[in-house]
Design an enzyme around this catalytic site. Structure first.
Site, short mmCIF file in Angstrom:
data_model
loop_
_atom_site.label_atom_id
_atom_site.label_comp_id
_atom_site.label_asym_id
_atom_site.label_seq_id
_atom_site.Cartn_x
_atom_site.Cartn_y
_atom_site.Cartn_z
N GLY A 12 30.56 53.97 71.64
CA GLY A 12 29.94 52.76 72.18
C GLY A 12 30.78 51.56 71.76
O GLY A 12 32.00 51.66 71.65
N ARG A 13 30.12 50.44 71.50
CA ARG A 13 30.86 49.22 71.13
C ARG A 13 31.63 49.43 69.83
O ARG A 13 32.83 49.16 69.75
CB ARG A 13 29.88 48.05 70.98
CG ARG A 13 29.25 47.61 72.29
CD ARG A 13 28.16 46.61 72.05
NE ARG A 13 27.03 47.23 71.38
CZ ARG A 13 25.81 47.37 71.92
NH1 ARG A 13 25.56 46.91 73.12
NH2 ARG A 13 24.84 47.96 71.25
N ILE A 14 30.94 49.93 68.79
CA ILE A 14 31.61 50.12 67.49
C ILE A 14 32.60 51.28 67.58
O ILE A 14 33.72 51.19 67.05
CB ILE A 14 30.56 50.35 66.38
CG1 ILE A 14 29.70 49.09 66.22
CG2 ILE A 14 31.23 50.72 65.06
CD1 ILE A 14 28.50 49.25 65.30
N ARG B 87 26.57 61.54 74.90
CA ARG B 87 25.78 62.38 75.81
C ARG B 87 26.40 62.40 77.20
O ARG B 87 26.28 63.37 77.94
CB ARG B 87 24.33 61.89 75.86
CG ARG B 87 23.59 62.18 74.56
CD ARG B 87 22.29 61.45 74.52
NE ARG B 87 22.50 60.01 74.60
CZ ARG B 87 21.54 59.11 74.59
NH1 ARG B 87 20.29 59.50 74.50
NH2 ARG B 87 21.80 57.82 74.66
N ILE C 160 29.32 55.73 59.43
CA ILE C 160 28.88 54.33 59.38
C ILE C 160 27.69 54.14 60.32
O ILE C 160 27.29 53.02 60.60
CB ILE C 160 30.00 53.31 59.71
CG1 ILE C 160 30.64 53.63 61.06
CG2 ILE C 160 31.05 53.25 58.62
CD1 ILE C 160 29.93 53.15 62.26
N ARG D 258 24.03 56.08 60.81
CA ARG D 258 22.79 56.09 60.02
C ARG D 258 22.78 57.37 59.19
O ARG D 258 23.24 58.42 59.65
CB ARG D 258 21.55 56.09 60.93
CG ARG D 258 21.28 54.76 61.61
CD ARG D 258 20.75 53.71 60.63
NE ARG D 258 20.42 52.46 61.29
CZ ARG D 258 21.21 51.38 61.34
NH1 ARG D 258 22.39 51.41 60.77
NH2 ARG D 258 20.81 50.29 61.94
N ASP E 150 29.00 55.18 54.42
CA ASP E 150 28.40 53.86 54.20
C ASP E 150 26.88 53.97 54.18
O ASP E 150 26.20 53.06 53.70
CB ASP E 150 28.83 52.91 55.33
CG ASP E 150 28.28 51.50 55.15
OD1 ASP E 150 28.28 51.01 53.99
OD2 ASP E 150 27.83 50.88 56.13
N GLU F 1 18.69 56.47 51.55
CA GLU F 1 19.22 55.31 50.81
C GLU F 1 18.10 54.38 50.37
O GLU F 1 17.10 54.25 51.09
CB GLU F 1 20.26 54.56 51.68
CG GLU F 1 19.73 54.05 52.98
CD GLU F 1 20.86 53.58 53.92
OE1 GLU F 1 21.94 54.17 53.94
OE2 GLU F 1 20.62 52.60 54.64
N HIS G 121 25.74 50.75 52.34
CA HIS G 121 25.30 50.30 53.67
C HIS G 121 25.67 48.82 53.90
O HIS G 121 24.80 47.95 53.95
CB HIS G 121 23.77 50.49 53.84
CG HIS G 121 23.36 50.43 55.28
ND1 HIS G 121 22.24 51.07 55.77
CD2 HIS G 121 23.91 49.81 56.36
CE1 HIS G 121 22.12 50.83 57.06
NE2 HIS G 121 23.13 50.07 57.44
P1 NAP Z 1 26.21 51.43 71.29
O1 NAP Z 1 27.20 50.51 71.89
O2 NAP Z 1 24.87 51.59 71.93
O3 NAP Z 1 26.92 52.87 71.15
C1 NAP Z 1 26.25 54.00 70.75
C2 NAP Z 1 26.99 55.21 71.34
O4 NAP Z 1 26.37 56.40 70.84
C3 NAP Z 1 26.94 55.25 72.86
O5 NAP Z 1 28.23 55.43 73.36
C4 NAP Z 1 26.05 56.46 73.17
O6 NAP Z 1 26.52 57.10 74.34
C5 NAP Z 1 26.24 57.32 71.91
N1 NAP Z 1 25.08 58.18 71.67
C6 NAP Z 1 23.78 57.84 71.73
N2 NAP Z 1 23.01 58.90 71.45
C7 NAP Z 1 23.85 59.93 71.25
C8 NAP Z 1 23.65 61.30 70.95
N3 NAP Z 1 22.41 61.83 70.85
N4 NAP Z 1 24.74 62.09 70.78
C9 NAP Z 1 25.98 61.57 70.91
N5 NAP Z 1 26.23 60.27 71.20
C10 NAP Z 1 25.17 59.47 71.36
O7 NAP Z 1 25.90 51.03 69.79
P2 NAP Z 1 26.85 50.28 68.75
O8 NAP Z 1 26.65 48.83 68.85
O9 NAP Z 1 28.24 50.84 68.87
O10 NAP Z 1 26.17 50.75 67.36
C11 NAP Z 1 26.11 52.13 67.03
C12 NAP Z 1 25.27 52.35 65.78
O11 NAP Z 1 26.00 51.96 64.62
C13 NAP Z 1 23.98 51.54 65.68
O12 NAP Z 1 22.93 52.08 66.45
C14 NAP Z 1 23.69 51.58 64.20
O13 NAP Z 1 22.87 52.68 63.89
C15 NAP Z 1 25.07 51.77 63.57
N6 NAP Z 1 25.47 50.59 62.78
C16 NAP Z 1 25.68 50.72 61.45
C17 NAP Z 1 26.06 49.61 60.69
C18 NAP Z 1 26.32 49.73 59.22
O14 NAP Z 1 26.12 48.76 58.50
N7 NAP Z 1 26.77 50.85 58.73
C19 NAP Z 1 26.19 48.37 61.31
C20 NAP Z 1 25.97 48.27 62.67
C21 NAP Z 1 25.61 49.38 63.40
P3 NAP Z 1 25.51 57.95 75.27
O15 NAP Z 1 24.34 57.06 75.55
O16 NAP Z 1 26.33 58.31 76.47
O17 NAP Z 1 25.15 59.16 74.48
#
Ligand code: NAP
Length: 317
Positions: free
Chosen positions: A155-157, A177, A232, A234, A258, A263, A281
């Site tokens: 996704g974005r990250i 997916r 990074i 969850r 992370d 946690e 985290h």
């Molecule tokens: P995003 O743009 O919505 O990207 C999430 C990606 O995960 C999408 O490409 C999605 O594609 C894929 N995905 C969703 N469900 C899935 C599954 N069951 N199996 C495989 N891939 C799956 O979100 P983002 O902004 O990149 O953020 C991602 C996550 O990073 C957040 O939800 C958060 O939990 C985590 N995060 C952690 C921190 C930290 O401090 N460590 C900070 C910010 C965010 P599909 O829909 O095609 O599956």
């Protein structure tokens, strides 16, 4: 009827400056740190906006206590702690803080990958504690440049992590997916096949029920004794008991984490493993990014109250 007709209930602080900016413009019932949030919410029957965070969340009981609620503005990009299914039933829209944190979280993923592979945390301790007595005695580590990088959640990250991977000459594949049309990297429909192919497997998918223990013992075995897992996303995405066992048995090469499943509790074995790098985290936790996130929450609240529209709505909410 309460004395003040509040417009906003604020469950999480956005920092002193942003809290003050919001309070100057609107009637805000500030409840961060309040010891009876449920009781206090009765003071704001006509509040249309709730300001919260992924940590504070928004439970069904809170939504029920706010009959006037129309929008939830949440700090953080994950939203597994907000009851958005129930909010949607009630016609309530929600925003999060995407994009502004992508680069910092990607930087931290890379810091953990490099640390776990090159053992910089171990080398730092080795030098500082006076163990460095002869050049060349420190154990060899794992090459990063030019290796295979698998990303779970492009996704974005995930894309920001991949961009950095290009700079390290990596061959990059990903698992979602669904395949994406906006990336040239190879889509791998099977998570197990991606783990088998990868030298480094980086998790950047959302948390919540859908991804709970997505990374289990068979996936860790597929990544293998030389493989390194970086999380990074969850803590809930990884079966932590299986992870500890795989590391103890040498079935997995190392990990950079992370986030942890329970946690801030840290499984005792992880504390002493040199092949594991841990952070508390803090993916987005830089001064600059945290300020951008808080500003975006406040801008969403202002936009909704002034125009009826959110700037960064959660599309699938
Ligand atoms: P995003 O743009 O919505 O990207 C999430 C990606 O995960 C999408 O490409 C999605 O594609 C894929 N995905 C969703 N469900 C899935 C599954 N069951 N199996 C495989 N891939 C799956 O979100 P983002 O902004 O990149 O953020 C991602 C996550 O990073 C957040 O939800 C958060 O939990 C985590 N995060 C952690 C921190 C930290 O401090 N460590 C900070 C910010 C965010 P599909 O829909 O095609 O599956």
């Amino acid at each position: 009827m309460p004395d003040i007709d509040y417009q906003i209930v604020q469950l999480a602080s956005m920092g002193a400056a942003m809290d003050a900016a919001l309070a100057k413009r609107f009637r805000v019932l500030y409840l961060d740190g309040h010891d009876d949030v449920a009781g206090a919410l009765r003071e704001a029957p006509r509040a249309t906006v709730a300001v919260t965070s992924v940590r504070k969340g928004l439970k069904r009981e809170m939504i029920d206590a706010l009959p006037g609620l129309r929008a939830v503005c949440s700090w953080g990009v994950g939203y597994e702690t907000l009851d958005l299914a129930y909010a949607r039933q009630r016609g309530i829209v929600a925003s999060n803080t995407p994009e502004v944190l992508d680069d910092c979280v990607a930087d931290l993923a890379w810091a953990l990958l490099l640390t776990a592979a090159r053992r910089t945390h171990v080398g730092d301790r080795y030098v500082k504690t006076g163990q460095w007595r002869s050049i060349g005695a420190f154990p060899l580590s794992t090459r990063v440049w030019g290796r295979r990088l698998g990303i779970v959640g492009m996704g974005r990250i995930g894309r920001a992590i991949a961009e950095r991977g290009r700079g390290f000459g990596m061959d990059i594949r990903y698992h979602n997916r669904r395949p994406r049309t906006d990336t040239s990297h190879t889509f791998e429909p099977s998570l197990k096949a991606l783990a088998e192919w990868s030298d480094f497997l980086v998790l950047a998918c959302p948390g919540g029920a859908q991804t709970h223990h997505l990374i289990d013992a068979p996936i860790l075995r597929a990544l293998g004794p030389a493989g390194i897992l970086v999380n990074i996303a969850r803590g809930s995405v990884v079966d932590e008991a299986a992870l500890v066992q795989a590391l103890e048995r040498g079935e997995l090469g190392g990990a950079g984490l992370d986030v942890l499943e329970h946690e801030p509790a840290v499984p005792e074995p992880l504390r002493s493993m040199d092949q594991v790098a841990l952070m508390p985290h803090v993916g987005s936790a830089t001064h600059e990014t945290r300020a951008d996130m808080s500003r975006l929450v406040v801008d969403n609240a202002i936009a909704f109250l002034e125009t009826g529209r959110l700037l960064t709505p959660i599309e699938d909410a």
